[in-house]
Design a protein around this motif. Structure first.
Motif, PDB file in Angstrom:
ATOM      1  N   ALA A  17       0.855  -1.183   0.000  1.00 27.21           N
ATOM      2  CA  ALA A  17       0.000   0.000   0.000  1.00 27.21           C
ATOM      3  C   ALA A  17       0.896   1.239   0.000  1.00 27.21           C
ATOM      4  O   ALA A  17       2.086   1.157   0.293  1.00 27.21           O
ATOM      5  N   HIS A  18       0.316   2.381  -0.330  1.00 26.84           N
ATOM      6  CA  HIS A  18       1.102   3.608  -0.356  1.00 26.84           C
ATOM      7  C   HIS A  18       1.379   4.125   1.056  1.00 26.84           C
ATOM      8  O   HIS A  18       0.770   3.678   2.032  1.00 26.84           O
ATOM      9  N   VAL A  19       2.319   5.041   1.178  1.00 23.79           N
ATOM     10  CA  VAL A  19       2.625   5.653   2.467  1.00 23.79           C
ATOM     11  C   VAL A  19       1.358   6.293   3.032  1.00 23.79           C
ATOM     12  O   VAL A  19       0.499   6.756   2.277  1.00 23.79           O
ATOM     13  N   SER A  20       1.239   6.295   4.349  1.00 21.83           N
ATOM     14  CA  SER A  20       0.023   6.783   5.011  1.00 21.83           C
ATOM     15  C   SER A  20      -1.213   6.164   4.373  1.00 21.83           C
ATOM     16  O   SER A  20      -2.066   6.856   3.810  1.00 21.83           O
ATOM     17  N   PRO A  21      -1.333   4.843   4.419  1.00 18.97           N
ATOM     18  CA  PRO A  21      -2.401   4.162   3.699  1.00 18.97           C
ATOM     19  C   PRO A  21      -3.789   4.547   4.179  1.00 18.97           C
ATOM     20  O   PRO A  21      -4.004   4.800   5.367  1.00 18.97           O
ATOM     21  N   ASP A  22      -4.725   4.601   3.234  1.00 20.98           N
ATOM     22  CA  ASP A  22      -6.114   4.882   3.551  1.00 20.98           C
ATOM     23  C   ASP A  22      -6.932   3.598   3.419  1.00 20.98           C
ATOM     24  O   ASP A  22      -6.386   2.515   3.213  1.00 20.98           O
ATOM     25  N   ALA A  23      -8.249   3.728   3.513  1.00 21.70           N
ATOM     26  CA  ALA A  23      -9.104   2.538   3.510  1.00 21.70           C
ATOM     27  C   ALA A  23      -9.074   1.817   2.171  1.00 21.70           C
ATOM     28  O   ALA A  23      -9.208   0.586   2.130  1.00 21.70           O
ATOM     29  N   ASP A  24      -8.909   2.544   1.078  1.00 24.98           N
ATOM     30  CA  ASP A  24      -8.867   1.872  -0.219  1.00 24.98           C
ATOM     31  C   ASP A  24      -7.556   1.115  -0.403  1.00 24.98           C
ATOM     32  O   ASP A  24      -7.550  -0.024  -0.880  1.00 24.98           O
ATOM     33  N   ALA A  25      -6.448   1.731  -0.016  1.00 23.85           N
ATOM     34  CA  ALA A  25      -5.150   1.078  -0.162  1.00 23.85           C
ATOM     35  C   ALA A  25      -5.050  -0.167   0.717  1.00 23.85           C
ATOM     36  O   ALA A  25      -4.716  -1.263   0.247  1.00 23.85           O
ATOM     37  N   LEU A  26      -5.332  -0.014   2.013  1.00 22.59           N
ATOM     38  CA  LEU A  26      -5.235  -1.166   2.916  1.00 22.59           C
ATOM     39  C   LEU A  26      -6.367  -2.154   2.682  1.00 22.59           C
ATOM     40  O   LEU A  26      -6.172  -3.370   2.758  1.00 22.59           O
ATOM     41  N   GLY A  27      -7.559  -1.642   2.383  1.00 20.09           N
ATOM     42  CA  GLY A  27      -8.673  -2.532   2.103  1.00 20.09           C
ATOM     43  C   GLY A  27      -8.384  -3.418   0.908  1.00 20.09           C
ATOM     44  O   GLY A  27      -8.696  -4.609   0.901  1.00 20.09           O
ATOM     45  N   SER A  28      -7.756  -2.845  -0.129  1.00 24.71           N
ATOM     46  CA  SER A  28      -7.383  -3.622  -1.309  1.00 24.71           C
ATOM     47  C   SER A  28      -6.357  -4.687  -0.952  1.00 24.71           C
ATOM     48  O   SER A  28      -6.471  -5.850  -1.371  1.00 24.71           O
ATOM     49  N   ALA A  29      -5.340  -4.281  -0.192  1.00 21.88           N
ATOM     50  CA  ALA A  29      -4.278  -5.218   0.184  1.00 21.88           C
ATOM     51  C   ALA A  29      -4.817  -6.340   1.068  1.00 21.88           C
ATOM     52  O   ALA A  29      -4.490  -7.521   0.873  1.00 21.88           O
ATOM     53  N   PHE A  30      -5.650  -5.991   2.038  1.00 24.63           N
ATOM     54  CA  PHE A  30      -6.199  -7.004   2.935  1.00 24.63           C
ATOM     55  C   PHE A  30      -7.170  -7.937   2.196  1.00 24.63           C
ATOM     56  O   PHE A  30      -7.167  -9.151   2.416  1.00 24.63           O
ATOM     57  N   ALA A  31      -8.012  -7.378   1.337  1.00 26.65           N
ATOM     58  CA  ALA A  31      -8.982  -8.202   0.620  1.00 26.65           C
ATOM     59  C   ALA A  31      -8.267  -9.220  -0.266  1.00 26.65           C
ATOM     60  O   ALA A  31      -8.561 -10.425  -0.227  1.00 26.65           O
ATOM     61  N   LEU A  32      -7.320  -8.749  -1.052  1.00 31.49           N
ATOM     62  CA  LEU A  32      -6.572  -9.655  -1.923  1.00 31.49           C
ATOM     63  C   LEU A  32      -5.702 -10.599  -1.102  1.00 31.49           C
ATOM     64  O   LEU A  32      -5.613 -11.800  -1.395  1.00 31.49           O
ATOM     65  N   GLY A  33      -5.082 -10.059  -0.060  1.00 27.04           N
ATOM     66  CA  GLY A  33      -4.206 -10.875   0.777  1.00 27.04           C
ATOM     67  C   GLY A  33      -4.935 -11.999   1.483  1.00 27.04           C
ATOM     68  O   GLY A  33      -4.454 -13.141   1.526  1.00 27.04           O
ATOM     69  N   LEU A  34      -6.093 -11.710   2.050  1.00 29.30           N
ATOM     70  CA  LEU A  34      -6.854 -12.745   2.753  1.00 29.30           C
ATOM     71  C   LEU A  34      -7.294 -13.846   1.796  1.00 29.30           C
ATOM     72  O   LEU A  34      -7.246 -15.039   2.135  1.00 29.30           O
ATOM     73  N   ALA A  35      -7.718 -13.445   0.595  1.00 23.81           N
ATOM     74  CA  ALA A  35      -8.164 -14.438  -0.381  1.00 23.81           C
ATOM     75  C   ALA A  35      -7.018 -15.333  -0.826  1.00 23.81           C
ATOM     76  O   ALA A  35      -7.161 -16.567  -0.898  1.00 23.81           O
ATOM     77  N   LEU A  36      -5.866 -14.722  -1.115  1.00 19.16           N
ATOM     78  CA  LEU A  36      -4.711 -15.511  -1.552  1.00 19.16           C
ATOM     79  C   LEU A  36      -4.164 -16.385  -0.424  1.00 19.16           C
ATOM     80  O   LEU A  36      -3.781 -17.539  -0.637  1.00 19.16           O
ATOM     81  N   ASP A  37      -4.122 -15.841   0.773  1.00 18.55           N
ATOM     82  CA  ASP A  37      -3.635 -16.599   1.932  1.00 18.55           C
ATOM     83  C   ASP A  37      -4.493 -17.847   2.160  1.00 18.55           C
ATOM     84  O   ASP A  37      -3.971 -18.945   2.398  1.00 18.55           O
ATOM     85  N   ALA A  38      -5.810 -17.679   2.079  1.00 17.93           N
ATOM     86  CA  ALA A  38      -6.713 -18.813   2.300  1.00 17.93           C
ATOM     87  C   ALA A  38      -6.556 -19.875   1.218  1.00 17.93           C
ATOM     88  O   ALA A  38      -6.805 -21.063   1.465  1.00 17.93           O
ATOM     89  N   ALA A  39      -6.120 -19.427   0.024  1.00 20.56           N
ATOM     90  CA  ALA A  39      -5.977 -20.362  -1.100  1.00 20.56           C
ATOM     91  C   ALA A  39      -4.580 -20.964  -1.184  1.00 20.56           C
ATOM     92  O   ALA A  39      -4.295 -21.735  -2.116  1.00 20.56           O
ATOM     93  N   GLY A  40      -3.687 -20.609  -0.237  1.00 16.84           N
ATOM     94  CA  GLY A  40      -2.396 -21.265  -0.175  1.00 16.84           C
ATOM     95  C   GLY A  40      -1.187 -20.455  -0.604  1.00 16.84           C
ATOM     96  O   GLY A  40      -0.059 -20.954  -0.565  1.00 16.84           O
ATOM     97  N   TRP A  41      -1.385 -19.208  -1.001  1.00 19.57           N
ATOM     98  CA  TRP A  41      -0.239 -18.370  -1.351  1.00 19.57           C
ATOM     99  C   TRP A  41       0.486 -17.909  -0.086  1.00 19.57           C
ATOM    100  O   TRP A  41      -0.120 -17.783   0.993  1.00 19.57           O
TER     101      TRP A  41
END
Length: 329
Positions: free
Chosen positions: A22-46
């Motif tokens: 995410a970019h410096v001083s992350p906002d809800a879109d930056a962190l929300g994007s990272a968390f949403a994609l991250g949680l999905a990939l993590d659950a699928a084995g990445w």
């Protein structure tokens, strides 16, 4: 965009380890994007890491977003992941020190919706028509066949709600996505209250000072008007970045100005300037389009969206304001 989306998904499928930035001083879109994609990939084995270079911890207002366990400090981020994905980042500079990963990772992908995106990195999924970067992440998850559960939905909704100013600038497609997220279990009031509605008492004292010293330049921006104020370091002591960032949304309500600017002192002689614009009435009663503050910010070394942008400035507050007025002209 469909070909870019397919290529982006192919990059993810080919990777085993992924770092989401995410970019410096992350906002809800930056962190929300990272968390949403991250949680999905993590659950699928990445193997997934979420990171940002500044500040050292997740902003307080965003600590309720699911996925916090994926965050690692700068010193703990893997140096050679298969793929680094930059989310809601319009330029390499916005990555801070973590920009070096673009050289050390096996490949890179930029997912963004800023009109000012510089197309840094090797691969791009950039759609300026998307209301938020989380909209693009939702499309990616569907393409990858990964489910959107309640935790992922919370993150997508947070980014979408904030970047559309509570859905005021959302398309019918965005509203349909929001309905889908609600069906997944999102509770909007519970989710959004700490992000947009809660501030410490000291915020009120700061507001009384900076709003009381606001200035109106009716002739700026070709007569469309500019309202501005300055937040010096002394005024901001003890307040979070979220409190300072919220001032612009109050300042922009001045009906006499179509452009609003808040100058925030980040260190002596260094300023971060936030810009907002809105449509206004023409003499014949029609609506005049918003001033493109992304273009203005880009001229001054920054970037953003048509109605919301920002730039950094070295010098005095008066010099920063003069540069802004000249760019608006």
């Amino acid at each position: 965009m469909q070909s870019d989306l397919a290529a982006a998904c192919d990059l993810i499928r080919a990777a085993s380890s992924v770092v989401l930035l995410a970019h410096v001083s992350p906002d809800a879109d930056a962190l929300g994007s990272a968390f949403a994609l991250g949680l999905a990939l993590d659950a699928a084995g990445w193997d997934v890491t979420v990171a940002f270079s500044e500040p050292s911890t997740v902003p307080m207002s965003l600590r309720g977003l699911p996925g916090q366990r994926l965050v690692k400090g700068v010193q703990d981020v893997p140096e050679h992941p298969d793929l680094v994905i930059c989310l809601d980042v319009n330029s390499r500079e916005r990555l801070g020190s973590l920009g070096a990963l673009l050289e050390t990772a096996g490949d890179s992908l930029v997912i963004d919706h800023h009109a000012s995106n510089t197309r840094f990195g090797s691969n791009h999924l950039v759609d300026i028509a998307a209301e938020s970067t989380t909209v693009l992440v939702a499309a990616m998850l569907d393409r990858l066949g990964l489910p959107i559960d309640r935790a992922i939905a919370d993150n997508i909704y947070a980014g979408l709600a904030t970047d559309t100013v509570g859905f005021r600038f959302a398309s019918s497609a965005a509203h349909r996505l929001a309905a889908r997220l609600l069906d997944a279990g999102v509770n909007p009031d519970e989710l959004m209250r700490p992000i947009t509605d809660l501030h410490p008492f000291g915020w009120l004292d700061m507001l009384s000072w900076v709003l009381g010293s606001a200035a109106l330049d009716r002739q700026a921006a070709g007569g469309r008007g500019l309202v501005s104020t300055v937040i010096g370091r002394g005024i901001a002591v003890g307040l979070r970045q979220e409190e300072l960032d919220s001032v612009i949304d109050i300042l922009r309500t001045a009906s006499e100005a179509q452009v609003a600017a808040v100058l925030k002192e980040t260190s002596p002689g260094q300023w971060q300037v936030s810009l907002r614009s809105r449509p206004g009435p023409a003499p014949d009663g029609a609506s005049v389009p918003s001033v493109d503050v992304a273009a203005v910010a880009s001229e001054l070394g920054g970037g953003g969206h048509v109605r919301a942008a920002g730039f950094g400035f070295d010098g005095t507050a008066d010099d920063a304001l003069a540069a802004l007025v000249a760019a608006l002209a």
